[in-house]
Design a protein around this motif. Structure first.
Motif, PDB file in Angstrom:
ATOM      1  N   LEU A  29       0.803  -1.228   0.000  1.00 51.27           N
ATOM      2  CA  LEU A  29       0.000   0.000   0.000  1.00 51.27           C
ATOM      3  C   LEU A  29       0.833   1.275   0.000  1.00 51.27           C
ATOM      4  CD1 LEU A  29      -3.021  -0.824   2.344  1.00 51.27           C
ATOM      5  CD2 LEU A  29      -2.967  -0.711  -0.153  1.00 51.27           C
ATOM      6  N   VAL A  30       1.911   1.310   0.785  1.00 55.75           N
ATOM      7  CA  VAL A  30       2.723   2.535   0.832  1.00 55.75           C
ATOM      8  C   VAL A  30       3.281   2.885  -0.551  1.00 55.75           C
ATOM      9  CG1 VAL A  30       4.813   3.598   1.774  1.00 55.75           C
ATOM     10  CG2 VAL A  30       3.225   2.413   3.301  1.00 55.75           C
ATOM     11  N   PRO A  31       3.853   1.917  -1.286  1.00 59.68           N
ATOM     12  CA  PRO A  31       4.349   2.292  -2.623  1.00 59.68           C
ATOM     13  C   PRO A  31       3.231   2.768  -3.571  1.00 59.68           C
ATOM     14  CG  PRO A  31       5.309   0.208  -1.942  1.00 59.68           C
ATOM     15  CD  PRO A  31       4.239   0.549  -0.942  1.00 59.68           C
ATOM     16  N   ALA A  32       2.048   2.221  -3.401  1.00 61.44           N
ATOM     17  CA  ALA A  32       0.949   2.575  -4.305  1.00 61.44           C
ATOM     18  C   ALA A  32       0.223   3.852  -3.896  1.00 61.44           C
ATOM     19  CB  ALA A  32      -0.053   1.418  -4.377  1.00 61.44           C
ATOM     20  N   LEU A  33       0.046   4.057  -2.589  1.00 60.07           N
ATOM     21  CA  LEU A  33      -0.798   5.154  -2.110  1.00 60.07           C
ATOM     22  C   LEU A  33      -0.058   6.239  -1.353  1.00 60.07           C
ATOM     23  CD1 LEU A  33      -3.731   2.994  -0.637  1.00 60.07           C
ATOM     24  CD2 LEU A  33      -3.625   4.073  -2.894  1.00 60.07           C
ATOM     25  N   GLY A  34       1.127   5.937  -0.869  1.00 65.38           N
ATOM     26  CA  GLY A  34       1.837   6.845   0.022  1.00 65.38           C
ATOM     27  C   GLY A  34       1.529   6.469   1.466  1.00 65.38           C
ATOM     28  N   ALA A  35       2.369   6.950   2.365  1.00 65.20           N
ATOM     29  CA  ALA A  35       2.269   6.536   3.767  1.00 65.20           C
ATOM     30  C   ALA A  35       0.942   6.951   4.402  1.00 65.20           C
ATOM     31  CB  ALA A  35       3.436   7.103   4.571  1.00 65.20           C
ATOM     32  N   ARG A  36       0.509   8.198   4.210  1.00 61.25           N
ATOM     33  CA  ARG A  36      -0.727   8.663   4.853  1.00 61.25           C
ATOM     34  C   ARG A  36      -1.920   7.818   4.453  1.00 61.25           C
ATOM     35  NH1 ARG A  36      -2.914  14.733   4.258  1.00 61.25           N
ATOM     36  NH2 ARG A  36      -1.414  15.069   5.924  1.00 61.25           N
ATOM     37  N   TRP A  37      -2.120   7.652   3.162  1.00 60.29           N
ATOM     38  CA  TRP A  37      -3.307   6.927   2.701  1.00 60.29           C
ATOM     39  C   TRP A  37      -3.215   5.439   3.028  1.00 60.29           C
ATOM     40  CZ3 TRP A  37      -7.458   9.509   2.182  1.00 60.29           C
ATOM     41  CH2 TRP A  37      -7.400  10.851   1.833  1.00 60.29           C
ATOM     42  N   ALA A  38      -2.031   4.896   3.022  1.00 63.66           N
ATOM     43  CA  ALA A  38      -1.868   3.489   3.396  1.00 63.66           C
ATOM     44  C   ALA A  38      -2.239   3.281   4.866  1.00 63.66           C
ATOM     45  CB  ALA A  38      -0.431   3.043   3.138  1.00 63.66           C
ATOM     46  N   ALA A  98      10.876  10.492  20.509  1.00 65.43           N
ATOM     47  CA  ALA A  98      10.691  11.870  20.034  1.00 65.43           C
ATOM     48  C   ALA A  98      10.771  11.939  18.514  1.00 65.43           C
ATOM     49  CB  ALA A  98      11.725  12.788  20.671  1.00 65.43           C
ATOM     50  N   GLY A  99      11.710  11.234  17.931  1.00 61.58           N
ATOM     51  CA  GLY A  99      11.847  11.224  16.481  1.00 61.58           C
ATOM     52  C   GLY A  99      10.645  10.599  15.793  1.00 61.58           C
ATOM     53  N   ASN A 100      10.126   9.538  16.388  1.00 62.39           N
ATOM     54  CA  ASN A 100       8.956   8.879  15.832  1.00 62.39           C
ATOM     55  C   ASN A 100       7.743   9.804  15.879  1.00 62.39           C
ATOM     56  OD1 ASN A 100       6.341   7.084  16.553  1.00 62.39           O
ATOM     57  ND2 ASN A 100       7.624   6.050  15.036  1.00 62.39           N
ATOM     58  N   LEU A 101       7.528  10.444  17.020  1.00 60.69           N
ATOM     59  CA  LEU A 101       6.377  11.341  17.145  1.00 60.69           C
ATOM     60  C   LEU A 101       6.494  12.527  16.199  1.00 60.69           C
ATOM     61  CD1 LEU A 101       5.845  11.248  21.013  1.00 60.69           C
ATOM     62  CD2 LEU A 101       4.505  10.070  19.254  1.00 60.69           C
ATOM     63  N   ALA A 102       7.706  13.053  16.044  1.00 65.98           N
ATOM     64  CA  ALA A 102       7.918  14.192  15.154  1.00 65.98           C
ATOM     65  C   ALA A 102       7.727  13.816  13.688  1.00 65.98           C
ATOM     66  CB  ALA A 102       9.316  14.767  15.360  1.00 65.98           C
ATOM     67  N   SER A 103       7.998  12.568  13.345  1.00 65.96           N
ATOM     68  CA  SER A 103       7.901  12.149  11.946  1.00 65.96           C
ATOM     69  C   SER A 103       6.499  11.701  11.541  1.00 65.96           C
ATOM     70  CB  SER A 103       8.890  11.014  11.670  1.00 65.96           C
ATOM     71  OG  SER A 103       8.473   9.824  12.316  1.00 65.96           O
ATOM     72  N   ARG A 104       5.595  11.595  12.486  1.00 63.29           N
ATOM     73  CA  ARG A 104       4.237  11.130  12.164  1.00 63.29           C
ATOM     74  C   ARG A 104       3.486  12.147  11.318  1.00 63.29           C
ATOM     75  NH1 ARG A 104       2.208   6.419  13.958  1.00 63.29           N
ATOM     76  NH2 ARG A 104       3.274   5.518  15.725  1.00 63.29           N
ATOM     77  N   ASP A 105       2.748  11.638  10.371  1.00 59.43           N
ATOM     78  CA  ASP A 105       1.862  12.474   9.576  1.00 59.43           C
ATOM     79  C   ASP A 105       0.763  13.017  10.495  1.00 59.43           C
ATOM     80  OD1 ASP A 105       0.665  13.185   6.793  1.00 59.43           O
ATOM     81  OD2 ASP A 105      -0.973  12.216   7.888  1.00 59.43           O
TER      82      ASP A 105
END
Length: 135
Positions: A29-38, A98-105
């Motif tokens: 899904l990520v390659p097809a839709l992107g991370a947010r939509w996946a 902290a890095g994970n939270l900052a990188s979240r959409d």
């Protein structure tokens, strides 16, 4: 069955479903839709799996349909899920909390936070429904 045993069963079922769906999401899904939509596409399936697992574990392990044991089960299962995510998953990705939270959409991250809240509350919610049906 103790609340911790029920919480572990609930956590294990939902984690296994999430692990399988996560592999599909990242692989296809990520390659097809992107991370947010996946992530947003996966979310309803995870919420449904959480709801089903909460009802099944509560019925199978006979968790009393009262707020205390059900809220305890949900809170402990959430703590287990977050502990695994903040240790194993982040270590595999080479991230800090902290890095994970900052990188979240912001959109899928907010949906994820709501899904975690639902996950924690489902045992209690279905306990309310089960107690009402028994009357």
């Amino acid at each position: 069955m103790t609340a911790i045993g029920a919480a572990f069963a609930y956590f294990a079922i939902v984690f296994a479903v999430g692990f399988a769906l996560g592999a599909l999401r990242v692989g296809w899904l990520v390659p097809a839709l992107g991370a947010r939509w996946a992530e947003l596409a996966e979310m309803p399936l995870m919420v449904a799996a959480s709801a089903y697992a909460a009802r099944w574990v509560c019925a199978r392990l006979r968790v009393p349909p009262t707020p205390g044991p059900r809220l305890s089960m949900g809170a402990q299962a959430l703590a287990m899920l977050l502990a695994v995510e903040f240790t194993l998953v982040l270590a595999l990705r080479g991230q800090t909390i902290a890095g994970n939270l900052a990188s979240r959409d912001p959109v899928s991250g907010a949906a994820y936070a709501l899904a975690l809240l639902a996950y924690a509350l489902f045992p209690w919610w279905f306990g309310r429904r089960d107690a009402g049906a028994a009357r």
